[in-house]
Design an enzyme around this catalytic site. Structure first.
Site, PDB file in Angstrom:
ATOM      1  CB  CYS A  30       8.878 -13.803 -27.589  1.00 13.39           C
ATOM      2  SG  CYS A  30       7.959 -15.002 -28.537  1.00 13.39           S
TER       3      CYS A  30
ATOM      4  CG  HIS B 276      13.512 -15.587 -31.477  1.00 12.82           C
ATOM      5  ND1 HIS B 276      13.569 -16.716 -32.242  1.00 12.82           N
ATOM      6  CD2 HIS B 276      12.343 -14.994 -31.742  1.00 12.82           C
ATOM      7  CE1 HIS B 276      12.458 -16.775 -32.956  1.00 12.82           C
ATOM      8  NE2 HIS B 276      11.712 -15.745 -32.680  1.00 12.82           N
TER       9      HIS B 276
ATOM     10  CG  ASN C  65       9.249 -19.376 -29.696  1.00 16.68           C
ATOM     11  OD1 ASN C  65       9.360 -19.009 -28.530  1.00 16.68           O
ATOM     12  ND2 ASN C  65       8.863 -18.566 -30.666  1.00 16.68           N
TER      13      ASN C  65
END
Ligand code: ACO
Length: 322
Positions: free
Chosen positions: A111, A249, A279
């Site tokens: 991420c 995030h 996400n």
């Protein structure tokens, strides 16, 4: 000297999957997912590849900046879900869009990947090696998700975002911090291949994403505000000086609320798109940037913070003038 983002673009798969759709696959509900994560729907690939989504995002970023693909010197793709080990996604994208002179390679920091790729591009441009770079965050995580695991399959979405950055002669603020902690990597894993050769055969742990959600949650709410403050201190700024926090995030709205609280900032300064896209790991920041830019919410001279964390573990923050 610094770098300037002069174009943005994004691409999502056509198929939209709602929480109610997921409730037909696993024991869950729209209410549980919304309350615990803030996610309402996500886009899931029915054939779109990481390379195709990346190429579409790049073409939009180039069009946004009025720049030809042939002018690009460097093409970086941050991804942890490529379709193939080789060729890398960046080379596939280079071929599709015709960025013939660009040096192209991939980078995997889960991420945090887009931020780490942006920093890598900055380092090349700061030293004068390259002048124009396409930086992409792209994932098709749906192929790594266990669709029988309600603890993970509700979180993720597929998509790609790209920015075109160029070397700028101005002394704009651009401060970056990056961190990694491999000793805690076990909290989010996904094995892809087993070792199998004439001498040994080691079984695969799991070909799907395995995650300790609580551990990641606790880690994020502590480390993200810490590294944002670290980057701000380097820039001689405080959180009050920041106009917008584009958090990477986007897995859980409760994490974003907690970070806003720790930084003593109004949560309105933290735009979110997780309600619509979930996400998307490395794609989250560039997709959100593109949406904000097209909506006219990013204005010249604004102080922007991007930050996030992911598997590895990896985390980082960037302070820049838009
Ligand atoms: N629907 C209904 N119930 C569920 C679901 C679901 N989808 N998922 C879990 N539950 C249940 C659990 O089984 C548990 O039941 P039990 O109490 O009977 O055992 C209960 O809900 C609570 O489970 P928790 O795991 O404690 O739920 P929590 O509130 O922590 O939320 C979540 C789980 C959403 C995963 C949260 O921990 C989270 O968001 N963590 C961070 C995840 C993250 O950021 N990952 C980063 C990925 S980044 C990358 O690099 C790819």
């Amino acid at each position: 000297m610094s770098i300037k983002i002069i174009g943005t673009g994004s691409a999502l798969p056509e198929k939209k999957v709602t929480n109610d759709d997921l409730a037909e696959l696993v024991e869950t509900s729209d209410q549980w997912i919304r309350e615990r994560t803030g996610i309402g729907s996500r886009h899931i690939s029915t054939g779109e590849t990481v390379a195709r989504l990346s190429a579409a995002a790049c073409e939009r970023a180039l069009a946004d900046a009025g720049c030809a693909a042939e002018e690009v010197d460097l093409l970086l793709v941050a991804t942890c879900s490529p379709e193939s080990g080789v060729p890398c996604v960046a080379c596939q994208v280079q071929g599709i869009i015709g960025a013939s002179k660009a040096v192209a390679f991939d980078l995997n920091a889960a991420c945090s990947g887009f931020l780490f790729a942006l920093h890598t591009a900055w380092a090349y441009m700061e030293t004068g090696i390259y002048r124009k770079a396409l930086i992409v965050g792209a994932e098709v995580l749906s192929k790594l998700v266990d669709w029988t695991d309600r603890g993970t399959c509700i979180l993720f979405g597929d998509g790609a975002g790209a920015v075109l950055a160029e070397h700028s002669g101005h002394n704009d603020v651009f401060r970056f911090v990056q961190h990694s902690d491999g000793s805690r990597g076990g909290s989010l894993t996904c094995d892809t291949r087993r070792l199998k050769n004439p001498y040994v055969e080691i079984p695969l742990q799991s070909p799907w994403i395995q995650m300790d959600g609580r551990e990641i949650f606790a880690f994020a709410v502590r480390r993200v505000p810490e590294c944002i403050e670290e980057a701000l201190a380097q820039a001689g700024m405080t959180a009050d000086d920041v106009d917008m926090f584009v958090l990477l995030h986007q897995a859980n709205y409760r994490i974003i609320e907690s970070i806003a609280k720790r930084l003593k900032q109004d949560v309105k300064k933290f735009p979110v798109n997780l309600e619509r896209v979930g996400n998307m790991s490395s794609a989250t920041i560039p997709v959100l940037l593109d949406e904000l830019k097209r909506a006219g919410r990013l204005k010249d001279g604004m102080s922007v913070v991007m930050s996030g964390f992911g598997a590895g573990l990896t985390w980082g923050a960037c302070v820049m003038k838009w």
